[in-house]
Design a protein around this motif. Structure first.
Motif: not given
Length: 398
Positions: A8-16, A134-140, A170-177
């Protein structure tokens, strides 16, 4: 809730966590890349420095499905100091104030609140710094695909200044990635350090003001991540700004040689005269005090940790020679702690002794399955403790 990131990936964990409006802590731990055969050739090509990095871990703190704060590792205060530089905050905490911080329980968060209490920063600056961290950590974390995680429901981190909704971040960071991938192979990692490579061409092609700015920031010492903090910009914005200069060959990005430290340390010969450090992880101090009273007179250094979740993060810093761990604890039990430590090469051979109030066959079998070295039944006896320490420490130091 716990598992591996290949399931299970990080976005799914955060979503749950968001959907369930959970309150608690998420611990995410990377695999040790140095000895991992699972990294693809492409990742190895673009992130070769990961091979010499030690295992990393992150904490994310939640309140009713929203993020309160994120911290990487033990929470080095240098991240906050980098942002204070942007806000031109000259005054910092003195040694006494720093010593009073709760270094075990979210040191960064305590540091920010102490800066607020001393009126060194105001609430708006504190919120801005928290958001950036928070943004920096989530990016990683969203870039991470190999590792394990565990979510523990617990009282929320206090006090609280603000919270952030998970989905928009998550949406914004995912696009940046996605855009970040397009910078390969010229820019590979936020930890790369920019430095000038063709000064003559820079002066020929760019305005003097631009060249001077590049000279100031591309000093060969400051990483892209630090630049982002100094400028109070997200890492992708900074990387995108210097990308044309790197592409032209006017700037080059290198990795800091600091990553060689752990490799050298692991290859060094152990000094048998170094004092042996033993950690005891217990729900109460009683057992820990018993172990201390038995071992300290014999010259062993003993540290007792009573919060298993915090202990798990600390032992990666301490790297003790031996660990005693209570089986029945809140948050993380002894089985879970042992199983997670054994996933790291750092603790592959460290003796882990599991303590239990009952001596049942099924408990011993389960203990062996998760990699426990040995098993002791309470109440503890002096002779048993000393025998096990001498047995396993002598093996390790032969």
């Amino acid at each position: 809730m716990q598992g591996n990131l290949n399931e299970i990936d990080i976005p799914s964990i955060l979503q749950l966590i968001e959907w369930g409006q959970r309150t608690g802590q998420l611990l995410v731990k990377s695999h040790n890349f140095r000895n991992s055969n699972k990294i693809s050739r492409e990742v190895s090509k673009y992130h070769h420095c990961l091979k010499c990095q030690p295992q990393q871990y992150w904490f994310v703190f939640f309140l009713n499905g929203q993020i309160i704060y994120c911290q990487q590792g033990d929470g080095s205060l240098s991240r906050i100091d980098d942002y204070l530089r942007h806000y031109r905050v000259e005054m910092q905490l003195d040694d006494i104030q720093l010593a009073s911080l709760d270094s075990v329980n979210v040191a960064e968060y305590s540091y920010l609140w102490e800066l607020l209490a001393q009126n060194i920063i105001n609430p708006k600056v504190a919120r801005d710094i928290m958001h950036s961290l928070v943004y920096e950590t989530l990016f990683d974390l969203l870039s991470l695909h190999e590792g394990s995680f565990i979510f523990h429901q617990s009282p929320a981190l206090t006090p609280q200044l603000t919270t952030w909704e998970i989905t928009p971040l998550v949406t914004k960071i995912a696009k940046q990635l996605q855009h970040w991938q397009q910078l390969y192979p010229y820019i590979q990692s936020p930890d790369q350090v920019p430095m000038l490579s063709d000064v003559v061409q820079l002066h020929t092609s760019l305005p003097v003001e631009t060249v001077n700015k590049l000279k100031h920031w591309a000093d060969g010492k400051t990483s892209l991540r630090q630049l982002a903090r100094y400028l109070n910009r997200d890492i992708f914005t900074v990387a995108k700004a210097i990308y044309p200069y790197v592409q032209q060959g006017w700037l080059q990005l290198v990795y800091s040689n600091t990553c060689n430290f752990d490799v050298d340390r692991e290859n060094s010969v152990i000094d048998i005269n170094t004092r042996v450090q033993i950690v005891s992880i217990e729900a109460s101090t009683t057992i820990g005090e018993t172990i201390e009273s038995i071992l300290q007179p014999k010259g062993y250094e003993v540290l007792t940790l009573t919060n298993p979740l915090e202990a798990f993060s600390l032992i990666f810093q301490l790297k003790p020679d031996m660990i005693f761990c209570d089986m029945m604890m809140p948050e993380l039990d002894g089985y879970e702690i042992c199983a997670m430590m054994r996933q790291s090469t750092v603790f592959a051979l460290v003796p882990i002794i599991l303590l239990n109030a009952q001596d049942r066959f099924i408990d011993r079998v389960r203990a062996k399955m998760v990699g426990t070295t040995d098993f002791l039944t309470k109440p503890l006896k002096d002779t048993e403790i000393l025998m096990l320490v001498e047995k396993y420490i002598n093996i390790n130091y032969c």
